[in-house]
Design a protein around this motif. Structure first.
Motif, mmCIF file in Angstrom:
data_model
loop_
_atom_site.group_PDB
_atom_site.id
_atom_site.type_symbol
_atom_site.label_atom_id
_atom_site.label_comp_id
_atom_site.label_asym_id
_atom_site.label_seq_id
_atom_site.Cartn_x
_atom_site.Cartn_y
_atom_site.Cartn_z
ATOM 1 N N GLU A 143 48.000 20.028 58.472
ATOM 2 C CA GLU A 143 47.171 20.523 59.256
ATOM 3 C C GLU A 143 47.918 19.581 60.277
ATOM 4 O OE1 GLU A 143 45.925 24.003 60.421
ATOM 5 O OE2 GLU A 143 46.531 24.059 57.874
ATOM 6 N N PRO A 144 47.649 20.456 61.677
ATOM 7 C CA PRO A 144 47.737 19.631 63.394
ATOM 8 C C PRO A 144 46.952 19.041 63.716
ATOM 9 C CG PRO A 144 48.716 21.756 63.604
ATOM 10 C CD PRO A 144 48.478 21.839 61.769
ATOM 11 N N VAL A 145 47.350 18.221 64.301
ATOM 12 C CA VAL A 145 45.547 17.096 65.163
ATOM 13 C C VAL A 145 45.730 17.925 66.411
ATOM 14 C CG1 VAL A 145 44.732 15.444 65.882
ATOM 15 C CG2 VAL A 145 45.881 15.382 63.489
ATOM 16 N N LEU A 146 44.660 18.281 67.365
ATOM 17 C CA LEU A 146 44.389 19.184 68.090
ATOM 18 C C LEU A 146 43.814 18.465 69.533
ATOM 19 C CD1 LEU A 146 44.027 22.992 68.338
ATOM 20 C CD2 LEU A 146 46.402 21.567 68.734
ATOM 21 N N GLU B 117 55.642 15.622 65.037
ATOM 22 C CA GLU B 117 55.753 15.515 66.172
ATOM 23 C C GLU B 117 55.543 15.862 67.847
ATOM 24 O OE1 GLU B 117 57.956 20.375 68.030
ATOM 25 O OE2 GLU B 117 57.862 19.648 66.423
ATOM 26 N N VAL B 118 54.746 15.076 68.705
ATOM 27 C CA VAL B 118 54.070 15.903 69.917
ATOM 28 C C VAL B 118 54.361 16.858 70.263
ATOM 29 C CG1 VAL B 118 53.015 14.816 71.600
ATOM 30 C CG2 VAL B 118 53.565 12.960 69.334
ATOM 31 N N SER B 119 53.153 17.777 71.082
ATOM 32 C CA SER B 119 53.705 18.691 72.245
ATOM 33 C C SER B 119 52.464 18.917 72.844
ATOM 34 C CB SER B 119 54.363 19.869 71.598
ATOM 35 O OG SER B 119 53.077 20.203 70.554
ATOM 36 N N CYS B 120 52.778 18.956 74.427
ATOM 37 C CA CYS B 120 51.897 19.341 75.085
ATOM 38 C C CYS B 120 52.486 21.018 76.112
ATOM 39 C CB CYS B 120 51.736 17.601 76.709
ATOM 40 S SG CYS B 120 51.726 16.650 75.941
ATOM 41 N N GLU B 121 50.468 21.295 76.158
ATOM 42 C CA GLU B 121 50.665 22.499 76.777
ATOM 43 C C GLU B 121 49.590 22.784 77.961
ATOM 44 O OE1 GLU B 121 48.952 25.449 73.473
ATOM 45 O OE2 GLU B 121 51.446 25.494 73.784
ATOM 46 N N LYS B 122 49.239 23.479 78.723
ATOM 47 C CA LYS B 122 48.475 23.940 79.874
ATOM 48 C C LYS B 122 49.014 24.744 80.597
ATOM 49 C CE LYS B 122 44.859 23.041 83.254
ATOM 50 N NZ LYS B 122 43.644 21.762 83.681
ATOM 51 N N GLU B 123 47.801 26.189 80.286
ATOM 52 C CA GLU B 123 47.524 27.248 80.632
ATOM 53 C C GLU B 123 48.482 27.172 81.731
ATOM 54 O OE1 GLU B 123 45.412 31.804 82.195
ATOM 55 O OE2 GLU B 123 44.557 30.131 80.158
ATOM 56 N N GLY B 124 49.558 27.601 82.761
ATOM 57 C CA GLY B 124 50.242 28.189 84.073
ATOM 58 C C GLY B 124 51.516 26.458 83.959
ATOM 59 N N TYR B 125 51.079 25.803 83.124
ATOM 60 C CA TYR B 125 52.514 25.282 83.061
ATOM 61 C C TYR B 125 53.618 25.004 82.535
ATOM 62 C CZ TYR B 125 49.784 22.063 85.310
ATOM 63 O OH TYR B 125 48.770 21.469 86.570
ATOM 64 N N LYS B 126 54.580 24.903 82.053
ATOM 65 C CA LYS B 126 55.553 25.102 81.151
ATOM 66 C C LYS B 126 56.098 23.768 80.628
ATOM 67 C CE LYS B 126 60.003 25.491 83.496
ATOM 68 N NZ LYS B 126 61.510 26.163 83.699
ATOM 69 N N LEU B 127 55.805 22.859 79.316
ATOM 70 C CA LEU B 127 56.723 21.523 79.399
ATOM 71 C C LEU B 127 57.983 21.456 79.753
ATOM 72 C CD1 LEU B 127 56.016 19.499 77.042
ATOM 73 C CD2 LEU B 127 56.918 20.395 75.555
ATOM 74 N N VAL B 128 58.370 19.884 80.212
ATOM 75 C CA VAL B 128 59.848 19.827 80.698
ATOM 76 C C VAL B 128 60.213 19.110 79.403
ATOM 77 C CG1 VAL B 128 60.928 18.514 82.288
ATOM 78 C CG2 VAL B 128 58.613 20.082 82.847
ATOM 79 N N ARG B 129 59.399 18.608 79.442
ATOM 80 C CA ARG B 129 59.869 16.887 78.721
ATOM 81 C C ARG B 129 58.752 15.950 77.987
ATOM 82 N NH1 ARG B 129 61.778 15.276 82.451
ATOM 83 N NH2 ARG B 129 60.661 13.579 83.959
#
Length: 129
Positions: free
Chosen positions: A68-71, A94-106
């Motif tokens: 399972e992923p850790v959030l 793998e690490v990823s980030c998100e927030k409403e109103g944004y898109k992941l660049v890098r």
């Protein structure tokens, strides 16, 4: 002279608010006295926008190849910190980030693949949509 003293006192209060209990990273609370390798690798870093400003309340996902992923969420200064379970190689996460109103660049990982380091630093850049 009293204006200088008031300015220093005000600055001290701002620093205390920023780095006190309210300013701790998302995920688990960091306490160096109880931090040990038995918990598994620790992942930490910042989420910023393309202008370099902190992104508070961004969701960071630590996704191992198996399990399972850790959030966790970033704090007021855009910082996150969390452990992933013992026995998981940092190369398998793998690490990823998100927030409403944004898109992941890098996502930039500071530790090279194959590193045996137990502290894995990443930084995420998000762009407003």
């Amino acid at each position: 002279m009293s204006a200088l003293i008031r300015s220093i006192a005000l600055l001290g209060g701002i620093v205390a608010l920023t780095f006190g209990e309210q300013g701790r990273a998302g995920g688990d609370y960091y306490d160096a006295a109880t931090d040990f390798e038995g918990k598994g690798p620790v992942y930490f870093g910042f989420v910023r926008d393309t202008r370099g400003a902190s992104v508070a309340e961004a969701q960071v996902q630590l996704r191992p190849k198996q399990g399972e992923p850790v959030l966790v969420k970033t704090n007021a200064i855009g910082m996150y910190r969390s452990h992933i379970r013992k026995g998981v190689s940092p190369d398998e996460v793998e690490v990823s980030c998100e927030k409403e109103g944004y898109k992941l660049v890098r996502v930039v990982r500071r530790n090279p693949p194959g590193s045996r380091d137990m502290n894995i630093e990443t930084s995420c850049t998000l762009q407003r949509q």
